[in-house]
Design a protein around this motif. Structure first.
Motif, PDB file in Angstrom:
ATOM      1  N   GLU A  11       0.856  -1.341   0.002  1.00 55.35           N
ATOM      2  CA  GLU A  11       0.059  -0.012  -0.040  1.00 55.35           C
ATOM      3  C   GLU A  11       0.990   1.283  -0.098  1.00 55.35           C
ATOM      4  OE1 GLU A  11      -3.295   0.300   2.917  1.00 55.35           O
ATOM      5  OE2 GLU A  11      -3.055   2.545   2.704  1.00 55.35           O
ATOM      6  N   TRP A  12       0.872   1.923  -1.115  1.00 54.18           N
ATOM      7  CA  TRP A  12       1.208   3.299  -1.079  1.00 54.18           C
ATOM      8  C   TRP A  12       0.430   4.601  -0.655  1.00 54.18           C
ATOM      9  CZ3 TRP A  12       4.008   2.695  -6.375  1.00 54.18           C
ATOM     10  CH2 TRP A  12       5.080   1.925  -6.355  1.00 54.18           C
ATOM     11  N   SER A  13       0.349   4.815   0.527  1.00 54.38           N
ATOM     12  CA  SER A  13      -0.853   5.751   1.161  1.00 54.38           C
ATOM     13  C   SER A  13      -0.311   7.291   0.635  1.00 54.38           C
ATOM     14  CB  SER A  13      -0.703   5.851   2.710  1.00 54.38           C
ATOM     15  OG  SER A  13      -0.738   4.625   3.216  1.00 54.38           O
ATOM     16  N   SER A  14       0.668   7.524   0.365  1.00 55.69           N
ATOM     17  CA  SER A  14       1.320   8.732  -0.299  1.00 55.69           C
ATOM     18  C   SER A  14       2.564   8.375  -1.193  1.00 55.69           C
ATOM     19  CB  SER A  14       1.417   9.614   0.586  1.00 55.69           C
ATOM     20  OG  SER A  14       2.815   9.454   1.475  1.00 55.69           O
ATOM     21  N   GLU A  15       2.999   9.540  -1.892  1.00 53.47           N
ATOM     22  CA  GLU A  15       4.298   9.487  -2.700  1.00 53.47           C
ATOM     23  C   GLU A  15       5.482   9.251  -1.698  1.00 53.47           C
ATOM     24  OE1 GLU A  15       4.108  12.589  -5.774  1.00 53.47           O
ATOM     25  OE2 GLU A  15       6.182  12.075  -5.621  1.00 53.47           O
ATOM     26  N   ASP A  16       5.242   9.340  -0.340  1.00 56.08           N
ATOM     27  CA  ASP A  16       6.479   8.981   0.701  1.00 56.08           C
ATOM     28  C   ASP A  16       6.510   7.375   0.553  1.00 56.08           C
ATOM     29  OD1 ASP A  16       7.114  11.702   1.009  1.00 56.08           O
ATOM     30  OD2 ASP A  16       5.635  11.593   3.224  1.00 56.08           O
ATOM     31  N   ASP A  17       5.444   6.657   0.281  1.00 54.72           N
ATOM     32  CA  ASP A  17       5.460   5.217   0.319  1.00 54.72           C
ATOM     33  C   ASP A  17       6.080   4.506  -0.850  1.00 54.72           C
ATOM     34  OD1 ASP A  17       4.501   5.156   2.738  1.00 54.72           O
ATOM     35  OD2 ASP A  17       2.530   4.663   2.327  1.00 54.72           O
ATOM     36  N   THR A  18       5.933   5.650  -2.016  1.00 54.58           N
ATOM     37  CA  THR A  18       6.346   5.190  -3.190  1.00 54.58           C
ATOM     38  C   THR A  18       7.878   5.584  -3.308  1.00 54.58           C
ATOM     39  OG1 THR A  18       4.561   6.078  -4.416  1.00 54.58           O
ATOM     40  CG2 THR A  18       6.262   5.799  -6.024  1.00 54.58           C
ATOM     41  N   LEU A  19       8.191   6.572  -2.767  1.00 56.30           N
ATOM     42  CA  LEU A  19       9.478   6.899  -2.448  1.00 56.30           C
ATOM     43  C   LEU A  19      10.499   5.834  -1.757  1.00 56.30           C
ATOM     44  CD1 LEU A  19      12.164   8.864  -2.734  1.00 56.30           C
ATOM     45  CD2 LEU A  19      11.101   9.907  -0.513  1.00 56.30           C
ATOM     46  N   GLY A  40      -1.015  -0.163 -14.692  1.00 64.70           N
ATOM     47  CA  GLY A  40      -1.991   0.797 -14.116  1.00 64.70           C
ATOM     48  C   GLY A  40      -2.365   1.805 -15.147  1.00 64.70           C
ATOM     49  N   ASP A  41      -3.700   2.479 -14.731  1.00 65.60           N
ATOM     50  CA  ASP A  41      -4.256   3.465 -15.705  1.00 65.60           C
ATOM     51  C   ASP A  41      -3.427   4.746 -15.555  1.00 65.60           C
ATOM     52  OD1 ASP A  41      -6.517   1.941 -16.114  1.00 65.60           O
ATOM     53  OD2 ASP A  41      -7.566   2.714 -14.477  1.00 65.60           O
ATOM     54  N   LEU A  42      -3.766   5.633 -16.606  1.00 71.51           N
ATOM     55  CA  LEU A  42      -3.131   6.974 -16.609  1.00 71.51           C
ATOM     56  C   LEU A  42      -3.343   7.668 -15.061  1.00 71.51           C
ATOM     57  CD1 LEU A  42      -4.326   8.748 -20.051  1.00 71.51           C
ATOM     58  CD2 LEU A  42      -1.775   8.176 -19.209  1.00 71.51           C
ATOM     59  N   GLY A  43      -2.296   8.217 -14.697  1.00 79.06           N
ATOM     60  CA  GLY A  43      -2.535   8.786 -13.264  1.00 79.06           C
ATOM     61  C   GLY A  43      -2.110   7.957 -12.026  1.00 79.06           C
ATOM     62  N   ALA A  44      -1.888   6.601 -12.463  1.00 76.02           N
ATOM     63  CA  ALA A  44      -1.767   5.703 -11.204  1.00 76.02           C
ATOM     64  C   ALA A  44      -0.695   6.126 -10.535  1.00 76.02           C
ATOM     65  CB  ALA A  44      -1.826   4.206 -11.601  1.00 76.02           C
ATOM     66  N   GLY A  45       0.554   6.465 -11.003  1.00 75.83           N
ATOM     67  CA  GLY A  45       1.710   6.667 -10.504  1.00 75.83           C
ATOM     68  C   GLY A  45       2.910   5.841 -10.999  1.00 75.83           C
ATOM     69  N   LYS A  46       3.001   5.519 -12.224  1.00 76.42           N
ATOM     70  CA  LYS A  46       4.176   4.746 -12.942  1.00 76.42           C
ATOM     71  C   LYS A  46       5.122   5.584 -12.849  1.00 76.42           C
ATOM     72  CE  LYS A  46       1.245   3.513 -16.324  1.00 76.42           C
ATOM     73  NZ  LYS A  46       0.073   4.500 -15.947  1.00 76.42           N
ATOM     74  N   THR A  47       5.081   6.611 -13.825  1.00 74.11           N
ATOM     75  CA  THR A  47       5.984   7.629 -13.896  1.00 74.11           C
ATOM     76  C   THR A  47       6.765   8.016 -12.504  1.00 74.11           C
ATOM     77  OG1 THR A  47       5.165   8.285 -15.910  1.00 74.11           O
ATOM     78  CG2 THR A  47       6.992   9.488 -15.156  1.00 74.11           C
ATOM     79  N   THR A  48       6.166   8.576 -11.288  1.00 72.62           N
ATOM     80  CA  THR A  48       6.272   8.914 -10.462  1.00 72.62           C
ATOM     81  C   THR A  48       7.279   7.828  -9.709  1.00 72.62           C
ATOM     82  OG1 THR A  48       4.255   9.969 -10.027  1.00 72.62           O
ATOM     83  CG2 THR A  48       5.632   9.435  -8.006  1.00 72.62           C
ATOM     84  N   PHE A  49       6.860   6.721  -9.693  1.00 76.27           N
ATOM     85  CA  PHE A  49       7.689   5.452  -9.190  1.00 76.27           C
ATOM     86  C   PHE A  49       9.112   5.573  -9.924  1.00 76.27           C
ATOM     87  CE2 PHE A  49       9.416   1.212 -10.003  1.00 76.27           C
ATOM     88  CZ  PHE A  49       9.709   0.865  -8.831  1.00 76.27           C
ATOM     89  N   ALA A 112       9.183  -0.550 -17.915  1.00 79.68           N
ATOM     90  CA  ALA A 112       8.546  -0.214 -19.138  1.00 79.68           C
ATOM     91  C   ALA A 112       7.055   0.059 -18.495  1.00 79.68           C
ATOM     92  CB  ALA A 112       8.593  -1.409 -20.090  1.00 79.68           C
ATOM     93  N   GLU A 113       6.556   1.408 -18.898  1.00 80.92           N
ATOM     94  CA  GLU A 113       4.992   1.644 -18.561  1.00 80.92           C
ATOM     95  C   GLU A 113       4.212   1.285 -19.933  1.00 80.92           C
ATOM     96  OE1 GLU A 113       4.228   5.638 -17.226  1.00 80.92           O
ATOM     97  OE2 GLU A 113       6.576   5.924 -16.802  1.00 80.92           O
ATOM     98  N   TRP A 114       3.129   0.664 -19.714  1.00 80.38           N
ATOM     99  CA  TRP A 114       2.266   0.388 -20.883  1.00 80.38           C
ATOM    100  C   TRP A 114       2.806  -0.765 -21.603  1.00 80.38           C
ATOM    101  CZ3 TRP A 114      -2.639   1.984 -20.207  1.00 80.38           C
ATOM    102  CH2 TRP A 114      -2.766   3.195 -19.534  1.00 80.38           C
ATOM    103  N   ASP A 136      -9.943   6.914  -2.037  1.00 77.32           N
ATOM    104  CA  ASP A 136      -9.182   7.914  -0.931  1.00 77.32           C
ATOM    105  C   ASP A 136      -8.078   8.252  -1.547  1.00 77.32           C
ATOM    106  OD1 ASP A 136      -7.450   5.762  -0.910  1.00 77.32           O
ATOM    107  OD2 ASP A 136      -7.516   5.894   1.475  1.00 77.32           O
ATOM    108  N   GLY A 137      -7.566   8.010  -2.894  1.00 82.13           N
ATOM    109  CA  GLY A 137      -6.343   8.554  -3.421  1.00 82.13           C
ATOM    110  C   GLY A 137      -4.962   7.654  -3.014  1.00 82.13           C
ATOM    111  N   SER A 138      -5.162   6.797  -2.372  1.00 79.46           N
ATOM    112  CA  SER A 138      -3.810   5.754  -1.848  1.00 79.46           C
ATOM    113  C   SER A 138      -3.975   4.924  -2.988  1.00 79.46           C
ATOM    114  CB  SER A 138      -4.284   5.120  -0.518  1.00 79.46           C
ATOM    115  OG  SER A 138      -5.223   4.149  -0.699  1.00 79.46           O
ATOM    116  N   ARG A 139      -2.586   4.225  -3.188  1.00 81.08           N
ATOM    117  CA  ARG A 139      -2.316   3.221  -4.182  1.00 81.08           C
ATOM    118  C   ARG A 139      -2.394   1.958  -3.720  1.00 81.08           C
ATOM    119  NH1 ARG A 139      -3.004   8.599  -5.915  1.00 81.08           N
ATOM    120  NH2 ARG A 139      -2.055   8.546  -8.148  1.00 81.08           N
ATOM    121  N   GLU A 140      -2.875   1.028  -4.194  1.00 80.93           N
ATOM    122  CA  GLU A 140      -2.952  -0.214  -4.002  1.00 80.93           C
ATOM    123  C   GLU A 140      -2.214  -1.095  -4.982  1.00 80.93           C
ATOM    124  OE1 GLU A 140      -6.983  -1.985  -3.534  1.00 80.93           O
ATOM    125  OE2 GLU A 140      -6.118  -3.888  -3.711  1.00 80.93           O
TER     126      GLU A 140
END
Ligand code: ADP
Ligand code: MG
Length: 155
Positions: A11-19, A40-49, A112-114, A136-140
Protein backbone atom coordinates in the motif's frame (compact mmCIF):
# COMPACT_ATOMS: atom_id res chain seq x y z
CA UNK A 1 2.55 -16.48 -17.43
CA UNK A 2 4.09 -18.56 -14.67
CA UNK A 3 4.35 -16.81 -11.35
CA UNK A 4 7.72 -17.57 -9.76
CA UNK A 5 6.90 -16.15 -6.34
CA UNK A 6 3.86 -15.02 -4.42
CA UNK A 7 2.35 -11.70 -5.46
CA UNK A 8 3.19 -9.17 -2.76
CA UNK A 9 0.44 -6.70 -1.86
CA UNK A 10 1.67 -3.22 -0.98
CA UNK A 11 0.00 0.00 0.00
CA UNK A 12 1.35 3.36 -1.04
CA UNK A 13 -0.70 5.83 1.04
CA UNK A 14 1.22 8.75 -0.37
CA UNK A 15 4.19 9.47 -2.60
CA UNK A 16 6.38 8.99 0.49
CA UNK A 17 5.55 5.28 0.33
CA UNK A 18 6.34 5.20 -3.39
CA UNK A 19 9.67 6.82 -2.53
CA UNK A 20 10.40 4.34 0.29
CA UNK A 21 9.74 1.35 -1.99
CA UNK A 22 11.89 2.86 -4.77
CA UNK A 23 14.73 3.42 -2.30
CA UNK A 24 14.52 -0.15 -1.02
CA UNK A 25 14.57 -1.50 -4.58
CA UNK A 26 17.53 0.71 -5.53
CA UNK A 27 19.68 -1.15 -3.01
CA UNK A 28 19.14 -4.56 -4.61
CA UNK A 29 22.07 -5.89 -6.72
CA UNK A 30 19.59 -7.87 -8.85
CA UNK A 31 18.31 -4.57 -10.24
CA UNK A 32 21.33 -4.33 -12.57
CA UNK A 33 19.84 -6.59 -15.21
CA UNK A 34 16.18 -6.48 -14.29
CA UNK A 35 13.17 -5.78 -16.47
CA UNK A 36 10.26 -4.25 -14.54
CA UNK A 37 6.78 -3.66 -15.97
CA UNK A 38 4.64 -0.83 -14.59
CA UNK A 39 0.93 -1.41 -15.03
CA UNK A 40 -2.00 0.81 -14.15
CA UNK A 41 -4.25 3.52 -15.60
CA UNK A 42 -3.16 7.02 -16.60
CA UNK A 43 -2.34 8.87 -13.41
CA UNK A 44 -1.80 5.72 -11.35
CA UNK A 45 1.74 6.75 -10.44
CA UNK A 46 3.94 4.70 -12.79
CA UNK A 47 6.19 7.57 -13.90
CA UNK A 48 6.34 8.87 -10.33
CA UNK A 49 7.71 5.54 -9.18
CA UNK A 50 10.27 5.47 -12.00
CA UNK A 51 11.42 9.01 -11.16
CA UNK A 52 11.95 8.10 -7.50
CA UNK A 53 13.82 4.94 -8.50
CA UNK A 54 16.09 6.83 -10.94
CA UNK A 55 16.85 9.46 -8.29
CA UNK A 56 17.57 6.77 -5.70
CA UNK A 57 20.00 5.20 -8.17
CA UNK A 58 21.77 8.52 -8.57
CA UNK A 59 20.39 9.87 -11.86
CA UNK A 60 20.89 13.64 -11.85
CA UNK A 61 19.19 16.47 -13.70
CA UNK A 62 15.73 16.62 -15.21
CA UNK A 63 14.02 13.27 -15.70
CA UNK A 64 11.83 13.58 -18.77
CA UNK A 65 8.82 11.35 -19.31
CA UNK A 66 9.40 9.22 -22.42
CA UNK A 67 5.80 9.45 -23.63
CA UNK A 68 6.74 11.06 -26.97
CA UNK A 69 10.09 9.41 -27.46
CA UNK A 70 8.97 5.91 -26.32
CA UNK A 71 12.26 5.56 -24.48
CA UNK A 72 14.50 7.80 -22.38
CA UNK A 73 17.95 6.37 -21.70
CA UNK A 74 19.71 7.17 -18.43
CA UNK A 75 22.89 6.13 -16.69
CA UNK A 76 23.87 5.95 -13.05
CA UNK A 77 27.10 4.60 -11.59
CA UNK A 78 27.93 2.84 -14.86
CA UNK A 79 24.50 1.24 -14.99
CA UNK A 80 22.53 1.78 -18.21
CA UNK A 81 18.86 2.42 -17.49
CA UNK A 82 16.10 2.43 -20.11
CA UNK A 83 12.75 4.01 -19.27
CA UNK A 84 10.14 2.97 -21.82
CA UNK A 85 6.60 4.27 -22.20
CA UNK A 86 4.77 2.29 -24.88
CA UNK A 87 1.55 4.34 -24.62
CA UNK A 88 1.96 5.68 -28.17
CA UNK A 89 3.77 2.67 -29.56
CA UNK A 90 1.83 1.16 -32.45
CA UNK A 91 4.24 0.23 -35.22
CA UNK A 92 6.03 -3.06 -34.54
CA UNK A 93 8.67 -2.08 -37.13
CA UNK A 94 9.85 0.54 -34.65
CA UNK A 95 10.84 -2.33 -32.35
CA UNK A 96 13.55 -3.38 -34.82
CA UNK A 97 14.33 0.05 -36.29
CA UNK A 98 14.91 1.72 -32.91
CA UNK A 99 17.02 -1.15 -31.65
CA UNK A 100 14.73 -2.17 -28.81
CA UNK A 101 15.51 -5.84 -29.40
CA UNK A 102 19.18 -5.14 -28.66
CA UNK A 103 18.29 -3.11 -25.57
CA UNK A 104 16.32 -5.96 -24.04
CA UNK A 105 19.02 -8.49 -24.97
CA UNK A 106 21.75 -6.33 -23.41
CA UNK A 107 22.76 -5.37 -19.89
CA UNK A 108 21.09 -2.75 -17.75
CA UNK A 109 17.86 -1.93 -16.01
CA UNK A 110 14.72 -1.76 -18.17
CA UNK A 111 11.52 -0.14 -16.95
CA UNK A 112 8.37 -0.19 -19.08
CA UNK A 113 5.06 1.65 -18.74
CA UNK A 114 2.14 0.33 -20.85
CA UNK A 115 3.82 -3.00 -21.69
CA UNK A 116 0.55 -4.31 -23.18
CA UNK A 117 1.07 -1.97 -26.16
CA UNK A 118 4.22 -3.94 -27.03
CA UNK A 119 2.84 -7.35 -26.13
CA UNK A 120 4.41 -10.11 -28.20
CA UNK A 121 7.63 -8.13 -28.55
CA UNK A 122 8.69 -7.64 -24.95
CA UNK A 123 10.40 -10.48 -23.11
CA UNK A 124 8.91 -11.71 -19.87
CA UNK A 125 9.36 -9.17 -17.09
CA UNK A 126 11.24 -10.11 -13.94
CA UNK A 127 8.84 -8.06 -11.85
CA UNK A 128 5.39 -6.64 -12.51
CA UNK A 129 4.14 -3.69 -10.46
CA UNK A 130 0.41 -3.12 -10.84
CA UNK A 131 -0.77 0.17 -9.37
CA UNK A 132 -4.42 0.93 -8.67
CA UNK A 133 -5.82 4.18 -7.31
CA UNK A 134 -8.29 3.83 -4.45
CA UNK A 135 -11.13 6.31 -3.97
CA UNK A 136 -9.21 7.89 -1.07
CA UNK A 137 -6.24 8.51 -3.38
CA UNK A 138 -3.99 5.87 -1.87
CA UNK A 139 -2.39 3.32 -4.17
CA UNK A 140 -3.01 -0.39 -3.98
CA UNK A 141 0.03 -2.08 -5.48
CA UNK A 142 0.65 -5.70 -6.38
CA UNK A 143 4.26 -6.72 -6.95
CA UNK A 144 4.50 -10.02 -8.83
CA UNK A 145 7.89 -11.69 -9.35
CA UNK A 146 8.19 -13.71 -12.57
CA UNK A 147 11.82 -14.84 -12.30
CA UNK A 148 14.59 -15.42 -9.80
CA UNK A 149 15.67 -11.81 -10.33
CA UNK A 150 12.14 -10.67 -9.54
CA UNK A 151 12.11 -12.73 -6.38
CA UNK A 152 15.44 -11.28 -5.28
CA UNK A 153 14.10 -7.77 -5.83
CA UNK A 154 11.34 -8.35 -3.30
CA UNK A 155 13.42 -9.93 -0.54
P1 ADP B 1 1.28 7.53 -14.61
O1 ADP B 1 2.70 7.52 -15.07
O2 ADP B 1 0.85 6.20 -14.05
O3 ADP B 1 0.32 8.00 -15.68
P2 ADP B 1 2.11 9.65 -12.80
O4 ADP B 1 3.30 9.02 -12.19
O5 ADP B 1 2.34 10.68 -13.84
O6 ADP B 1 1.10 8.55 -13.39
O7 ADP B 1 1.31 10.23 -11.55
C1 ADP B 1 0.13 10.97 -11.65
C2 ADP B 1 -0.11 11.74 -10.36
O8 ADP B 1 -0.28 10.88 -9.25
C3 ADP B 1 1.03 12.69 -10.01
O9 ADP B 1 0.46 13.94 -9.79
C4 ADP B 1 1.61 12.14 -8.73
O10 ADP B 1 2.02 13.16 -7.86
C5 ADP B 1 0.45 11.36 -8.13
N1 ADP B 1 0.93 10.20 -7.35
C6 ADP B 1 1.83 9.28 -7.75
N2 ADP B 1 2.04 8.33 -6.79
C7 ADP B 1 1.25 8.68 -5.76
C8 ADP B 1 0.99 8.08 -4.46
N3 ADP B 1 1.62 6.97 -4.06
N4 ADP B 1 0.08 8.68 -3.67
C9 ADP B 1 -0.56 9.79 -4.08
N5 ADP B 1 -0.36 10.39 -5.26
C10 ADP B 1 0.52 9.86 -6.11
MG1 MG C 1 3.47 7.71 -17.06
Amino acid sequence: LPIVGSPLPLEWSSEDDTLAFAQALAGRPALRDAFIELRGDLGAGKTTFVRHLLRALGVQGRIKSPTYAVVEPHEAQGLPIWHFDFYRFSDPREWEDAGFREVFAGPGLKLAEWPDKAAGLLPRADLVLRIEVRTDGSREVTATPQSGIGRELLT
